[in-house]
Write a protein that holds these residues in place. Structure first.
Motif: not given
Length: 223
Positions: A61-73
């Protein structure tokens, strides 16, 4: 849903990746097959968090930028599924409170007996040097009482250089060192000193595996 996605992707991605890139893997026997463990690695590329899970036979398990999980479409959904499928967890790196909470998340992962991947340098090295380790890795190891396996990556900075949209086929080497045991070693030692000593020991081990020149300073994220 996430465990199902992870199970499907992990049966497909690692074999394909190893077939295409044929990474050289040394010391994989040093990674315990079960139980909580920290994989502490140098950090040269965005691709590091994909390379390590692809060569380790257990979930990391790694932590990743939240931006990668919040995109739309469609693109946002595919991005979220991809990172969740690789076993990554979101963290807002620009929020100091969220960063602290991420340590609690890591402790939960370790408490479940899983492997947690971390980059003690804090961010990617942009000049190839190895920067001083931050003590979060030692906090996790001392609090959870789990071993730390140092990891030395080389060649990943050429795998997907900054600005490139597709990975390249280049030689990549992943070296795993002997586990560093910390449980019981620092009883009675002031916590700040213990964290610094453990972190420095881990970084020394990483340097021996990666062969990098030490920067002698902390790394900073680009503005």
């Amino acid at each position: 849903m996430v465990p199902v996605i992870y199970g499907v992707l992990h049966r497909v991605i690692p074999p394909v990746a190893r077939t295409v890139w044929r990474p050289t893997v040394i010391g994989l026997e040093n990674v315990p097959p079960t139980g909580g463990v920290i994989l502490a690695s140098n950090h040269l590329s965005f691709a590091d968090s994909v390379v390590i899970p692809c060569v380790v036979p257990r979930k990391v398990v790694f932590l990743a930028k939240s931006d990668y999980f919040t995109g739309s479409g469609v693109k946002g959904t595919l991005s979220r599924l991809w990172f969740e499928g690789l076993g990554m967890l979101p963290v807002d790196r620009d929020d100091s409170k969220a960063a602290i909470a991420s340590l609690d998340t890591a402790l939960e992962v370790l408490g479940r007996g899983e492997a947690f991947g971390i980059y003690p340098e804090g961010t990617r090295s942009r000049d190839g040097r190895l920067y001083r380790g931050r003590t979060g890795v030692a906090h996790l190891a001392l609090t959870a009482g789990v071993p730390v396996v140092p990891v030395g990556l080389s060649g990943t900075e050429k795998l997907q250089p900054v600005g490139s949209s597709l990975p390249r086929v280049v030689p990549v080497t992943v070296r795993f060192g002997e586990p560093i045991q910390v449980a019981g070693r620092y009883d009675g030692v002031p916590l700040g000193r213990a964290r610094r000593e453990v972190t420095d020991e881990i970084m020394t081990a990483i340097q021996r595996l990666s062969g990098q020149v030490e920067a002698g300073a902390y790394n900073a994220r680009p503005e």
